[in-house]
Design an enzyme around this catalytic site. Sequence first.
Site, PDB file in Angstrom:
ATOM      1  N   ASP A  67      -3.399  -1.137  10.410  1.00 17.33           N
ATOM      2  CA  ASP A  67      -2.494  -1.596   8.670  1.00 17.33           C
ATOM      3  C   ASP A  67      -3.600  -2.319   8.208  1.00 17.33           C
ATOM      4  OD1 ASP A  67      -1.632   1.299   8.650  1.00 17.33           O
ATOM      5  OD2 ASP A  67      -0.504   0.693   7.718  1.00 17.33           O
TER       6      ASP A  67
ATOM      7  N   LYS B  96       0.878  -1.015  -0.319  1.00 13.69           N
ATOM      8  CA  LYS B  96      -0.142  -0.230  -0.283  1.00 13.69           C
ATOM      9  C   LYS B  96       0.958   0.908   0.193  1.00 13.69           C
ATOM     10  CE  LYS B  96       0.542   1.205   4.270  1.00 13.69           C
ATOM     11  NZ  LYS B  96       1.680   2.374   5.219  1.00 13.69           N
TER      12      LYS B  96
END
Length: 319
Positions: free
Chosen positions: A136, A11
């Site tokens: 996350d 990401k």
Amino acid sequence: MRLYDVPAPAKLNLFLHVTGRREDGYHLLQTVFRFIDLCDMLHFERSSDGLVVCDHEIPGLPAEENLIVRAARALQQATGAKWGARISCDKRIPAGGGLGGGSSDAATTLIALNRLWETGLNRRQLMELALPLGADVPVFVYGQPAFAEGVGEVLTGVDLPERAYLVAQPAQHVSTPHVFTDPGLTRDTKSIKMSVFADWVLRHQLQAKGGQAKQTLESGLNGSCGVFFGRNDLEPVVRARYPVIEKALAFLRQNGICARMTGSGACLFAEFVTHEQALLNQQKIIGKIPYCGDTVPVIEAAWACHGLLDHPLRYWTKD
């Protein structure tokens, strides 16, 4: 039963604002997560002995603390699954780079074993298991680019245009706890509404369609140099603490590439309208990378990546 070549994508934080700090010490954030096609690959084999075994060892970390193992055991405990798993991981995402590799591996483990063990949890239930593994992890289960708030767990989907990225890995390991406890870190960035970011994306998308993409492709320069949304509030702290990252950013700027740090670093990224642009700029810097001292390059690796419109496993999970 087996599942092979199951992707766990990296990401990027397109921006990262620190808006406050809770009494328990956790920081309040606003960010936008985007997945890219730099992926770890995981392989799963179902076993009947109830044991979870992973061949990916992390130096200095006991096996039971491995996020892959913790994710599998969390799913077992939540569902009463009697199955076990043999798991292997081909690591391609650099550790400690702010790209979320460990979190992504944990999320892919939850999603894949939910299918392999036929435990039938929906997306919300998997996200509840994901959060204790790390702030996350839920976004990778969420499965789409997201505007995140809170400590990163309050997620709202966002539409992002097709974009490509040059991702560079400086020769530097960054300690995330040290960054968040640094006295120089500001924690008072004003909160924004998601619509402000969405309007900014639309405006710059229209500019790209108006001819900017062709012009920047011909020049070989970064199509969005100097027009990032917001900022990464952690970047000034990291640049001050880690001179190698400052040198890597300066080297990219000298080559016409305006880059930003993702997460708490150390990896840097630049956004392009086309993948061809990202490749051109990757090729431009290869062979020109300066050294820290005699043997250590300022940038260890660089990738030209596609920005993903969705997580590749998004539809493995029911909403």
